[in-house]
Design a protein around this motif. Structure first.
Motif, PDB file in Angstrom:
ATOM      1  N   LEU A   1       1.101  -0.701  -5.257  1.00 53.92           N
ATOM      2  CA  LEU A   1      -0.258  -0.338  -5.646  1.00 53.92           C
ATOM      3  C   LEU A   1      -0.269   0.608  -6.840  1.00 53.92           C
ATOM      4  O   LEU A   1      -1.153   0.540  -7.702  1.00 53.92           O
ATOM      5  CB  LEU A   1      -0.988   0.284  -4.462  1.00 53.92           C
ATOM      6  CG  LEU A   1      -1.254  -0.654  -3.279  1.00 53.92           C
ATOM      7  CD1 LEU A   1      -1.872   0.116  -2.122  1.00 53.92           C
ATOM      8  CD2 LEU A   1      -2.157  -1.822  -3.697  1.00 53.92           C
ATOM      9  N   LEU A   2       0.710   1.501  -6.907  1.00 56.53           N
ATOM     10  CA  LEU A   2       0.790   2.417  -8.039  1.00 56.53           C
ATOM     11  C   LEU A   2       1.181   1.695  -9.323  1.00 56.53           C
ATOM     12  O   LEU A   2       0.548   1.859 -10.368  1.00 56.53           O
ATOM     13  CB  LEU A   2       1.797   3.525  -7.734  1.00 56.53           C
ATOM     14  CG  LEU A   2       1.342   4.601  -6.736  1.00 56.53           C
ATOM     15  CD1 LEU A   2       2.516   5.458  -6.297  1.00 56.53           C
ATOM     16  CD2 LEU A   2       0.255   5.469  -7.338  1.00 56.53           C
TER      17      LEU A   2
ATOM     18  N   ASP B   1      -3.772   5.587  -7.858  1.00 62.41           N
ATOM     19  CA  ASP B   1      -2.908   6.576  -8.493  1.00 62.41           C
ATOM     20  C   ASP B   1      -2.195   7.400  -7.429  1.00 62.41           C
ATOM     21  O   ASP B   1      -2.485   7.313  -6.239  1.00 62.41           O
ATOM     22  CB  ASP B   1      -3.697   7.472  -9.454  1.00 62.41           C
ATOM     23  CG  ASP B   1      -4.741   8.327  -8.757  1.00 62.41           C
ATOM     24  OD1 ASP B   1      -4.889   8.204  -7.520  1.00 62.41           O
ATOM     25  OD2 ASP B   1      -5.407   9.117  -9.446  1.00 62.41           O
ATOM     26  N   ALA B   2      -1.241   8.197  -7.893  1.00 65.93           N
ATOM     27  CA  ALA B   2      -0.399   8.962  -6.969  1.00 65.93           C
ATOM     28  C   ALA B   2      -1.194   9.960  -6.130  1.00 65.93           C
ATOM     29  O   ALA B   2      -0.943  10.087  -4.927  1.00 65.93           O
ATOM     30  CB  ALA B   2       0.711   9.678  -7.746  1.00 65.93           C
TER      31      ALA B   2
ATOM     32  N   ASP C   1       5.304  -3.005   5.047  1.00 63.96           N
ATOM     33  CA  ASP C   1       4.593  -2.735   6.297  1.00 63.96           C
ATOM     34  C   ASP C   1       3.441  -1.765   6.114  1.00 63.96           C
ATOM     35  O   ASP C   1       2.811  -1.366   7.059  1.00 63.96           O
ATOM     36  CB  ASP C   1       5.547  -2.183   7.366  1.00 63.96           C
ATOM     37  CG  ASP C   1       6.011  -0.776   7.047  1.00 63.96           C
ATOM     38  OD1 ASP C   1       5.776  -0.328   5.911  1.00 63.96           O
ATOM     39  OD2 ASP C   1       6.593  -0.144   7.939  1.00 63.96           O
ATOM     40  N   GLY C   2       3.197  -1.385   4.880  1.00 65.03           N
ATOM     41  CA  GLY C   2       2.052  -0.516   4.636  1.00 65.03           C
ATOM     42  C   GLY C   2       2.368   0.949   4.710  1.00 65.03           C
ATOM     43  O   GLY C   2       1.476   1.770   4.815  1.00 65.03           O
ATOM     44  N   GLU C   3       3.644   1.342   4.634  1.00 63.12           N
ATOM     45  CA  GLU C   3       3.998   2.740   4.710  1.00 63.12           C
ATOM     46  C   GLU C   3       3.823   3.439   3.367  1.00 63.12           C
ATOM     47  O   GLU C   3       3.726   2.821   2.312  1.00 63.12           O
ATOM     48  CB  GLU C   3       5.459   2.885   5.166  1.00 63.12           C
ATOM     49  CG  GLU C   3       5.625   2.795   6.649  1.00 63.12           C
ATOM     50  CD  GLU C   3       4.884   3.891   7.373  1.00 63.12           C
ATOM     51  OE1 GLU C   3       5.002   5.058   6.995  1.00 63.12           O
ATOM     52  OE2 GLU C   3       4.166   3.577   8.316  1.00 63.12           O
ATOM     53  N   ARG C   4       3.854   4.746   3.435  1.00 63.77           N
ATOM     54  CA  ARG C   4       3.732   5.557   2.243  1.00 63.77           C
ATOM     55  C   ARG C   4       4.920   5.356   1.327  1.00 63.77           C
ATOM     56  O   ARG C   4       6.056   5.335   1.756  1.00 63.77           O
ATOM     57  CB  ARG C   4       3.651   7.029   2.652  1.00 63.77           C
ATOM     58  CG  ARG C   4       3.616   7.985   1.458  1.00 63.77           C
ATOM     59  CD  ARG C   4       3.771   9.388   1.961  1.00 63.77           C
ATOM     60  NE  ARG C   4       3.551  10.355   0.892  1.00 63.77           N
ATOM     61  CZ  ARG C   4       3.794  11.643   1.020  1.00 63.77           C
ATOM     62  NH1 ARG C   4       4.261  12.105   2.134  1.00 63.77           N
ATOM     63  NH2 ARG C   4       3.573  12.470   0.029  1.00 63.77           N
TER      64      ARG C   4
ATOM     65  N   GLY D   1       2.996   7.177 -10.865  1.00 66.74           N
ATOM     66  CA  GLY D   1       2.652   6.027 -11.673  1.00 66.74           C
ATOM     67  C   GLY D   1       1.288   6.224 -12.279  1.00 66.74           C
ATOM     68  O   GLY D   1       0.518   7.092 -11.884  1.00 66.74           O
ATOM     69  N   ARG D   2       0.973   5.455 -13.264  1.00 66.87           N
ATOM     70  CA  ARG D   2      -0.316   5.571 -13.923  1.00 66.87           C
ATOM     71  C   ARG D   2      -1.273   4.539 -13.356  1.00 66.87           C
ATOM     72  O   ARG D   2      -0.909   3.403 -13.101  1.00 66.87           O
ATOM     73  CB  ARG D   2      -0.158   5.381 -15.427  1.00 66.87           C
ATOM     74  CG  ARG D   2       0.777   6.399 -16.065  1.00 66.87           C
ATOM     75  CD  ARG D   2       0.840   6.212 -17.554  1.00 66.87           C
ATOM     76  NE  ARG D   2      -0.475   6.444 -18.162  1.00 66.87           N
ATOM     77  CZ  ARG D   2      -0.685   6.307 -19.469  1.00 66.87           C
ATOM     78  NH1 ARG D   2       0.285   5.926 -20.268  1.00 66.87           N
ATOM     79  NH2 ARG D   2      -1.883   6.526 -19.959  1.00 66.87           N
TER      80      ARG D   2
END
Length: 377
Positions: free
Chosen positions: A94-95, A101-102, A287-290, A295-296
């Motif tokens: 996603l980042l 964003d972060a 699995d959707g973890e952090r 990243g921009r």
């Protein structure tokens, strides 16, 4: 999950509810690993640093990040599906794709942390625990340590899952007719109290030491709220019975100052983090973890009126109660002039860890057997 090193203390949540363990760890600024094993085989590992929980890894993947992203409306189901299809770590994808964003990922990771912590108060009584003093099992797992005031976590857990406690009723019975007075060191914002709880505190501060029964009769707040609040204040020693300092009375350095008018459940310092190459990944890919990678992307700054991660979690949960430390019960019984013969004696010096974490105590208190816990200096 196997843990290296000798176990410092062990038992089960039937005799020593999770809130008992949590409050003791905060009070004595312990550093180590607490591992909880459910009857189903699910295992939860909690890293504690100087009394503050900073990382938690549930083996059953409870509260995946993707689920939270959808609930908060920051991405669509289609974007989530495409991101998971890459089989990469969700946060990284996603980042790097510019979807988030972060700071946003980091903030929602805190929401995830709070949900996983509050869930520990709801574990079944048959759950076994083991504490390993000084063991840092999650040092290279996931991103930076969480920054949440432990008092806010205590209240959130007690409020939501008191039905798992084996100490609530006994404690309230002991102090039911005792005049109640708030300790002057209390900082309501650290607990994240809502309007009902703050109304009860106002009565405690303005009245001539009312009893629990009088508070309930006053109708200042719903009876469950009053009972759970008094219980939370009792086990953290923010009810002043003339002895003992409150738990974590000094403001945590990890929590920035906040307005006393704030109603959110705790404050935290959020910052972007860098994923270290070679470090243990939070969970299997996709699995959707952090995945805390810089990243921009499109920035999503929260407005001043937007709730904190902890308050977002709190809205969805019903009110409940909490649990009790045997050592706190003994102090309450002594300070309030109640018959202390049935209460565990207050530990001191080298006996403190042994008493609260594990040595035999009178049947009334239900303390587990185990070894002494070494305090973190």
């Amino acid at each position: 999950m196997p843990a290296d090193g000798s176990v410092t203390a062990e038992g089960d949540l039937e005799r020593t509810p999770f809130a008992h363990l949590f409050v003791y760890a905060v009070d004595h600024r312990l550093t180590g690993a607490l591992i909880l094993l459910e009857p189903t085989g699910a295992e939860h590992t909690l890293r504690i640093v100087r009394g503050s929980p900073v990382k938690i890894r549930p083996s059953d993947g409870y509260a995946p990040l993707g689920e939270i992203l959808l609930e908060e409306g920051v991405i669509s189901a289609e974007i989530l599906r495409d991101a998971l299809a890459t089989r990469g770590l969700l946060g990284d994808v996603l980042l790097l794709s510019g979807c988030l964003d972060a700071p946003t990922i980091d903030w929602l990771a805190q929401v995830q942390f709070v949900r996983r912590m509050v869930r520990l108060f709801d574990l079944p009584p048959e759950t076994k625990y083991r504490y390993f003093d000084g063991l840092d099992v999650l040092a290279d797992w996931g991103g930076d340590p969480a920054k949440v005031d432990p008092l806010a976590l205590v209240w959130a857990g007690l409020r939501d899952h008191g039905e798992r406690s084996t100490r609530l009723e006994r404690t309230l019975e002991r102090i039911g007719s005792v005049p109640l007075r708030l300790h002057p060191a209390i900082e309501p914002v650290r607990f994240g109290f809502g309007e009902s709880e703050l109304a009860v505190l106002d009565v405690l501060q303005s009245s001539a030491t009312p009893s629990l029964a009088a508070l309930v009769r006053s109708g200042v707040a719903p009876e469950p709220t009053v009972r759970k609040l008094i219980y939370a204040l009792a086990i953290t020693r923010y009810l002043d019975f003339g002895k003992g300092n409150p738990v974590s009375a000094e403001p945590s350095s990890s929590v920035p100052p906040a307005s006393a008018a704030s109603l959110s459940l705790g404050r935290m310092q959020l910052r972007a983090t860098v994923h270290r190459v070679g470090a243990a990944a939070p969970d299997p890919a996709g699995d959707g973890e952090r995945a805390p990678v810089l990243g921009r992307g499109r920035r999503r700054d929260r407005s001043p009126s937007e709730p904190s991660p902890v308050s977002v979690v709190a809205r969805a949960s019903p009110l409940s109660g909490g649990s009790l430390s045997a050592a706190v019960a003994a102090e309450l019984a002594s300070a309030a002039g109640i018959d202390g013969g049935r209460a565990a004696r207050e530990p001191s010096g080298a006996d403190r860890g042994r008493e609260a974490w594990g040595s035999p105590a009178p049947t009334d208190e239900g303390a587990p057997g185990g070894s002494p816990a070494t305090e973190d200096p």
